[in-house]
Design an enzyme around this catalytic site. Structure first.
Site, PDB file in Angstrom:
ATOM      1  N   TRP A 102       7.331  12.950 104.015  1.00  0.00           N
ATOM      2  CA  TRP A 102       6.218  12.840 104.965  1.00  0.00           C
ATOM      3  C   TRP A 102       6.614  13.313 106.352  1.00  0.00           C
ATOM      4  O   TRP A 102       5.824  13.943 107.047  1.00  0.00           O
ATOM      5  CB  TRP A 102       5.641  11.424 104.986  1.00  0.00           C
ATOM      6  CG  TRP A 102       4.952  11.130 103.688  1.00  0.00           C
ATOM      7  CD1 TRP A 102       5.287  10.181 102.781  1.00  0.00           C
ATOM      8  CD2 TRP A 102       3.820  11.822 103.126  1.00  0.00           C
ATOM      9  NE1 TRP A 102       4.441  10.235 101.686  1.00  0.00           N
ATOM     10  CE2 TRP A 102       3.545  11.232 101.882  1.00  0.00           C
ATOM     11  CE3 TRP A 102       3.031  12.885 103.558  1.00  0.00           C
ATOM     12  CZ2 TRP A 102       2.502  11.673 101.058  1.00  0.00           C
ATOM     13  CZ3 TRP A 102       1.987  13.324 102.738  1.00  0.00           C
ATOM     14  CH2 TRP A 102       1.733  12.716 101.506  1.00  0.00           C
ATOM     15  N   ASP A 172       4.513   7.120 112.161  1.00  0.00           N
ATOM     16  CA  ASP A 172       3.682   7.017 110.966  1.00  0.00           C
ATOM     17  C   ASP A 172       4.108   5.747 110.221  1.00  0.00           C
ATOM     18  O   ASP A 172       5.221   5.667 109.704  1.00  0.00           O
ATOM     19  CB  ASP A 172       3.898   8.270 110.094  1.00  0.00           C
ATOM     20  CG  ASP A 172       3.100   8.252 108.796  1.00  0.00           C
ATOM     21  OD1 ASP A 172       2.493   7.215 108.470  1.00  0.00           O
ATOM     22  OD2 ASP A 172       3.097   9.293 108.097  1.00  0.00           O
ATOM     23  N   LYS A 196      -2.572   2.194 101.598  1.00  0.00           N
ATOM     24  CA  LYS A 196      -1.348   1.542 101.116  1.00  0.00           C
ATOM     25  C   LYS A 196      -1.313   0.062 101.468  1.00  0.00           C
ATOM     26  O   LYS A 196      -1.179  -0.762 100.593  1.00  0.00           O
ATOM     27  CB  LYS A 196      -0.120   2.256 101.643  1.00  0.00           C
ATOM     28  CG  LYS A 196       0.199   3.498 100.826  1.00  0.00           C
ATOM     29  CD  LYS A 196       0.244   4.736 101.633  1.00  0.00           C
ATOM     30  CE  LYS A 196       0.426   5.955 100.747  1.00  0.00           C
ATOM     31  NZ  LYS A 196       0.554   7.172 101.531  1.00  0.00           N
TER      32      LYS A 196
HETATM   33  C1  LIG Z   1       0.638   8.387 101.938  1.00  0.00           C
HETATM   34  C2  LIG Z   1       1.300   8.808 103.177  1.00  0.00           C
HETATM   35  C3  LIG Z   1       0.841   9.884 103.940  1.00  0.00           C
HETATM   36  C4  LIG Z   1      -0.353  10.728 103.514  1.00  0.00           C
HETATM   37  O1  LIG Z   1      -1.528  10.028 103.712  1.00  0.00           O
HETATM   38  P1  LIG Z   1      -2.961  10.734 103.446  1.00  0.00           P
HETATM   39  O2  LIG Z   1      -3.914   9.653 103.835  1.00  0.00           O
HETATM   40  O3  LIG Z   1      -3.010  11.114 102.016  1.00  0.00           O
HETATM   41  O4  LIG Z   1      -3.034  11.905 104.363  1.00  0.00           O
HETATM   42  C5  LIG Z   1       1.497  10.191 105.105  1.00  0.00           C
HETATM   43  N1  LIG Z   1       2.562   9.479 105.518  1.00  0.00           N
HETATM   44  C6  LIG Z   1       3.041   8.446 104.802  1.00  0.00           C
HETATM   45  C7  LIG Z   1       4.232   7.685 105.305  1.00  0.00           C
HETATM   46  C8  LIG Z   1       2.432   8.080 103.607  1.00  0.00           C
HETATM   47  O5  LIG Z   1       2.906   7.041 102.894  1.00  0.00           O
END
Ligand SMILES: *Cc1c(COP(=O)(O)O)cnc(C)c1O
Length: 360
Positions: A102, A172, A196
């Site tokens: 990511w 993030d 998540k």
């Molecule tokens: C799942 C995830 C993403 C991607 O998220 P989307 O909503 O599909 O764009 C980005 N960063 C992390 C850390 C993730 O777990």
């Protein structure tokens, strides 16, 4: 049909109480005579939901008034573009730490907007470790410093908040928000896609320090502009994902009821420690991540005899386990232990792993 033991990485399991309440409200939500999906967001009941949702999030994360809470769309990957568009300002570059898939993607997207710099990367170790702070090369003139707190695919996690002082800190937290106590005031901005730990896909949380607003590039689409979203009267720029917002409101209420973030952190620690302890003692399974950086949320592991993988996945499915296949970028097996996953599911997984090991 029984509910599966759901180890999916995202979208992932929701608390049973949330599913049940959502189901109950589908015919008639809050006396509206319709579900939350079927009414305009200008209704008082929906206004109230937005208000409560923000208040609950502020309470859970101790967010002070000088931070704005934005509920946006476009997922975490949308933020990979919105962060540079909104925060670069007059600066020519920003710093990115590389700890897994990511953060790689965030960097690649950022580079479309400016000459972003890589501070350090764990790629040579296949992200089984995180380069120590002493090896990071931070720039003097970075607009911000970006990192991913928990790498969902590679199964590593920062042991504590990054103490970078060189630039405003951007993080993030898509896969570990609500799973540990941290000081929001160390950050300029955090973001998380909801699917998540905060609910379902369709809504993305952004918490931004208000003094960073007002710097968006003039070509920034209106709908990607944090300043426009941070309207003082809470005016919405477009139709919000009402059902996703509703689910997030239920998840936050559930999190408060569990005892808040400290209680969820405790539960996540117990679940992951139990699983790692078993994997480390086993002679069939192994996890290669440096124990200092192991994720408490996404536990990745492999089989010593990898030819057993198809059989493993088939047996796991038959035994009622969902979502154990690792991400294509890393392979192997991944068990995601988000807050909504009950401790008994981890016990069931360990029993299954033991049984499979015995027969292998
Ligand atoms: C799942 C995830 C993403 C991607 O998220 P989307 O909503 O599909 O764009 C980005 N960063 C992390 C850390 C993730 O777990």
């Amino acid at each position: 049909m029984q509910r599966a033991y759901n180890f999916s990485s995202g979208p992932s399991c929701l608390p049973m109480a949330v599913i049940e309440e959502a189901q109950q409200s589908l015919r008639n939500w809050q006396g509206c005579g319709a579900s939350v999906m079927e009414i305009t967001y200008h209704e008082d009941a929906f206004r109230e939901l937005m208000h409560t949702c923000e208040a609950d999030l502020r309470a859970l994360l101790h967010i002070p008034p000088e931070y704005k809470v934005l509920f946006m769309q476009g997922g975490a990957r949308g933020q990979f573009s919105m962060v540079p568009l909104n925060l670069l300002g007059q600066k020519k570059s920003a710093d990115y730490l590389q700890t897994g898939l990511w953060s790689e993607m965030a960097f690649a997207e950022g580079k479309r907007y400016a000459d972003m710099r890589q501070v350090a990367t764990g790629a040579p170790q296949h992200y089984t470790s995180i380069p120590p702070v002493s090896e990071w090369r931070c720039s003097e003139d970075a607009a911000y410093f970006h990192y991913v707190d928990n790498e969902t695919v590679h199964g590593n996690e920062m042991p504590s908040i990054v103490g970078v002082q060189s630039a405003p800190l951007v993080c993030d937290m898509s896969s570990n928000l609500l799973t540990r106590v941290f000081d929001i005031q160390k950050f300029a901005l955090i973001y998380a896609a909801a699917q998540k730990t905060l609910g379902i896909s369709g809504i993305t949380l952004v918490v931004i320090k208000a003094d960073l607003l007002g710097k968006a590039h003039p070509m920034t689409p209106m709908i990607c502009n944090y300043t426009r979203h941070a309207h003082p009267k809470g005016l919405l720029l477009q139709t919000p994902p009402t059902f996703a917002w509703y689910i997030t409101s239920l998840v936050l209420a559930w999190a408060k009821k569990q005892g808040g973030v400290a209680a969820l952190e405790d539960a996540c620690g117990q679940k992951s420690q139990k699983l790692y302890r078993y994997l480390d003692a086993s002679s069939l399974y192994y996890n290669r991540v440096d124990p200092k950086y192991r994720s408490r949320i996404n536990v990745v592991f492999r089989l010593q005899d990898h030819t057993l993988m198809p059989l493993f996945l088939e047996k796991a499915k038959q035994a009622g386990f969902l979502g154990l296949k690792g991400h294509a970028a890393s392979g192997g097996i991944r068990a995601s232990l988000y807050p909504a996953l009950s401790p008994s599911a981890v016990d069931a997984l360990i029993d299954f792993l033991k049984d499979f090991e015995k027969r292998a």
